[in-house]
Design a protein around this motif. Structure first.
Motif, PDB file in Angstrom:
ATOM      1  N   GLY A  96     -24.727 -14.069  14.592  1.00  0.00           N
ATOM      2  CA  GLY A  96     -23.901 -13.685  15.604  1.00  0.00           C
ATOM      3  C   GLY A  96     -22.297 -13.667  15.007  1.00  0.00           C
ATOM      4  N   GLY A  97     -21.861 -12.774  15.904  1.00  0.00           N
ATOM      5  CA  GLY A  97     -20.115 -11.810  15.491  1.00  0.00           C
ATOM      6  C   GLY A  97     -18.950 -13.187  15.413  1.00  0.00           C
ATOM      7  N   ASP A  98     -19.379 -14.610  15.283  1.00  0.00           N
ATOM      8  CA  ASP A  98     -18.147 -15.376  14.621  1.00  0.00           C
ATOM      9  C   ASP A  98     -18.218 -15.776  13.960  1.00  0.00           C
ATOM     10  OD1 ASP A  98     -17.136 -14.852  17.429  1.00  0.00           O
ATOM     11  OD2 ASP A  98     -18.057 -16.387  18.091  1.00  0.00           O
ATOM     12  N   ASN A  99     -19.135 -15.332  13.110  1.00  0.00           N
ATOM     13  CA  ASN A  99     -19.850 -16.284  11.794  1.00  0.00           C
ATOM     14  C   ASN A  99     -18.500 -15.191  10.400  1.00  0.00           C
ATOM     15  OD1 ASN A  99     -21.511 -15.269   8.742  1.00  0.00           O
ATOM     16  ND2 ASN A  99     -22.309 -17.667   9.812  1.00  0.00           N
ATOM     17  N   PRO A 100     -18.261 -15.665   9.426  1.00  0.00           N
ATOM     18  CA  PRO A 100     -16.820 -15.234   9.063  1.00  0.00           C
ATOM     19  C   PRO A 100     -17.491 -14.250   7.834  1.00  0.00           C
ATOM     20  CG  PRO A 100     -16.725 -17.857   9.052  1.00  0.00           C
ATOM     21  CD  PRO A 100     -17.822 -17.619   9.364  1.00  0.00           C
ATOM     22  N   MET A 101     -19.189 -14.545   7.810  1.00  0.00           N
ATOM     23  CA  MET A 101     -19.321 -12.858   7.007  1.00  0.00           C
ATOM     24  C   MET A 101     -19.017 -11.323   7.912  1.00  0.00           C
ATOM     25  SD  MET A 101     -23.093 -12.766   5.117  1.00  0.00           S
ATOM     26  CE  MET A 101     -23.237 -14.725   4.872  1.00  0.00           C
ATOM     27  N   ALA A 102     -18.843 -11.641   8.887  1.00  0.00           N
ATOM     28  CA  ALA A 102     -18.774 -10.636   9.603  1.00  0.00           C
ATOM     29  C   ALA A 102     -17.757  -9.329   9.090  1.00  0.00           C
ATOM     30  CB  ALA A 102     -18.980 -10.687  10.893  1.00  0.00           C
ATOM     31  N   ASN A 103     -16.781 -10.378   8.692  1.00  0.00           N
ATOM     32  CA  ASN A 103     -15.603  -9.423   7.935  1.00  0.00           C
ATOM     33  C   ASN A 103     -15.669  -9.139   6.458  1.00  0.00           C
ATOM     34  OD1 ASN A 103     -14.000 -10.431  10.361  1.00  0.00           O
ATOM     35  ND2 ASN A 103     -13.905 -12.442   9.554  1.00  0.00           N
ATOM     36  N   GLN A 104     -16.641  -9.970   5.830  1.00  0.00           N
ATOM     37  CA  GLN A 104     -17.655  -9.386   4.550  1.00  0.00           C
ATOM     38  C   GLN A 104     -17.067  -7.823   4.721  1.00  0.00           C
ATOM     39  OE1 GLN A 104     -19.261 -10.292   1.618  1.00  0.00           O
ATOM     40  NE2 GLN A 104     -19.274 -12.412   2.274  1.00  0.00           N
ATOM     41  N   PRO A 105     -16.810  -7.172   3.586  1.00  0.00           N
ATOM     42  CA  PRO A 105     -17.233  -5.595   3.230  1.00  0.00           C
ATOM     43  C   PRO A 105     -18.046  -5.645   3.253  1.00  0.00           C
ATOM     44  CG  PRO A 105     -16.328  -6.880   1.381  1.00  0.00           C
ATOM     45  CD  PRO A 105     -15.874  -7.719   2.071  1.00  0.00           C
ATOM     46  N   ASN A 106     -19.138  -4.109   3.254  1.00  0.00           N
ATOM     47  CA  ASN A 106     -20.111  -3.775   3.159  1.00  0.00           C
ATOM     48  C   ASN A 106     -19.664  -2.429   1.761  1.00  0.00           C
ATOM     49  OD1 ASN A 106     -20.299  -4.254   6.127  1.00  0.00           O
ATOM     50  ND2 ASN A 106     -20.208  -2.244   6.904  1.00  0.00           N
ATOM     51  N   ASN A 107     -21.202  -2.908   0.875  1.00  0.00           N
ATOM     52  CA  ASN A 107     -20.971  -1.791  -0.365  1.00  0.00           C
ATOM     53  C   ASN A 107     -22.874  -0.994  -0.388  1.00  0.00           C
ATOM     54  OD1 ASN A 107     -18.533  -3.350  -1.199  1.00  0.00           O
ATOM     55  ND2 ASN A 107     -19.462  -4.874  -1.467  1.00  0.00           N
ATOM     56  N   ILE A 108     -22.879  -0.483  -1.055  1.00  0.00           N
ATOM     57  CA  ILE A 108     -23.989   0.288  -1.473  1.00  0.00           C
ATOM     58  C   ILE A 108     -23.747   0.261  -3.140  1.00  0.00           C
ATOM     59  CG2 ILE A 108     -25.496   1.828  -1.349  1.00  0.00           C
ATOM     60  CD1 ILE A 108     -23.972   2.329   1.023  1.00  0.00           C
ATOM     61  N   TYR A 109     -25.057  -0.189  -3.242  1.00  0.00           N
ATOM     62  CA  TYR A 109     -24.751  -0.942  -4.985  1.00  0.00           C
ATOM     63  C   TYR A 109     -26.463  -0.044  -5.782  1.00  0.00           C
ATOM     64  CZ  TYR A 109     -22.196  -4.939  -4.145  1.00  0.00           C
ATOM     65  OH  TYR A 109     -21.364  -5.978  -4.020  1.00  0.00           O
ATOM     66  N   LEU A 110     -26.417   0.630  -7.065  1.00  0.00           N
ATOM     67  CA  LEU A 110     -27.338   1.149  -7.755  1.00  0.00           C
ATOM     68  C   LEU A 110     -28.039   0.123  -8.870  1.00  0.00           C
ATOM     69  CD1 LEU A 110     -26.269   4.382  -7.214  1.00  0.00           C
ATOM     70  CD2 LEU A 110     -27.664   3.779  -5.872  1.00  0.00           C
TER      71      LEU A 110
END
Length: 262
Positions: free
Chosen positions: A230-244
């Motif tokens: 859901g949208g209220d989960n604190p994880m929603a504020n985590q940055p988006n990252n791409i890893y290689l």
């Protein structure tokens, strides 16, 4: 590659020409486009939508070359040469031979009990993998005479916590595969010996998708919240990252199947 295709909730697919840096619309649906695949053997773009259709496009033309009706909204799709496999809501699995792309070669229900999240076709086109939200993968073969080789296995679980399998990709050289999940883990597997080859270090949020590069020397994966809580989960504020990840041969090369005790 010379172009990138994208589709989304605006119901459109667009082509980004990397040479000219120009973007043009190449496809249209009546609902969000969930998956798409470029099929080089036929020079067509396949788009799969929540409007319950598969559409095939010659991107130079405004209308689709052909349309296939689906029983439900598309949730997962993969293509390997002449094998196309589509998973929809309500656990429908449709297998197409691209020589007849509008009529399913086979239609069945997923052997997994819960919602389909991802599909990956075997490199040799003899079968496909299904990943679901229940932390489980099914290994399925297309032809009935291979039914005895079908099996399922559990993955992406921590004690009593069960996480979705968000992505499955085959290694282009060795035919082994990687699963990535909502637990933030990705693991390499060999379906033929039924072994996990290596479990990799966990990241701090779900892995939403991943893919090998052309020669399998790099595995790229995206770590981002996928809204499963859901949208209220604190994880929603985590940055988006791409890893290689630089892939070592020892991580993906098949091992000899253990014989066990006599």
């Amino acid at each position: 590659g010379s172009a990138v295709f994208s589709g989304g909730c605006d119901n459109q697919a667009k082509k980004w020409d990397l040479g000219s840096n120009q973007t043009t619309q190449v496809a249209q649906h009546d609902g969000p486009i969930r998956h798409m695949a470029w099929i080089p053997q036929h020079n067509i773009l396949c788009t799969a939508s929540w409007d319950k259709t598969l559409k095939y496009w010659d991107t130079r033309q405004p209308n689709p070359v052909s349309v296939a009706q689906l029983p439900e909204r598309c949730y997962a799709l993969d293509v390997k040469q002449n094998l196309l496999v589509c998973g929809t809501a309500e656990r429908h699995i449709l297998v197409y031979n691209m020589q007849n792309p509008t009529q399913p070669y086979k239609q069945l229900y997923s052997p997994l009990k819960y919602q389909t999240r991802c599909i990956a076709a075997f490199p040799d086109q003899s079968g496909y993998l299904i990943g679901s939200i229940e932390g489980r993968v099914a290994v399925q073969h297309v032809e009935d005479n291979m039914k005895s080789a079908n099996f399922t296995f559990k993955c992406h679980r921590e004690q009593n916590d069960i996480y979705a399998v968000n992505s499955i990709s085959f290694h282009p050289t060795f035919g082994t595969f990687v699963t990535a999940g909502a637990d933030g883990n990705y693991n390499f597997w060999d379906k033929d010996s039924k072994q996990r080859l290596k479990a990799m270090q966990k990241v701090s949020c779900p892995i939403s998708c991943g893919e090998f590069n052309r020669d399998g020397t790099i595995y790229a994966y995206a770590a981002s919240y996928e809204w499963s809580k859901g949208g209220d989960n604190p994880m929603a504020n985590q940055p988006n990252n791409i890893y290689l990840h630089s892939v070592a041969e020892t991580e993906v090369k098949p091992r000899q199947k253990s014989l066990g005790r006599r």
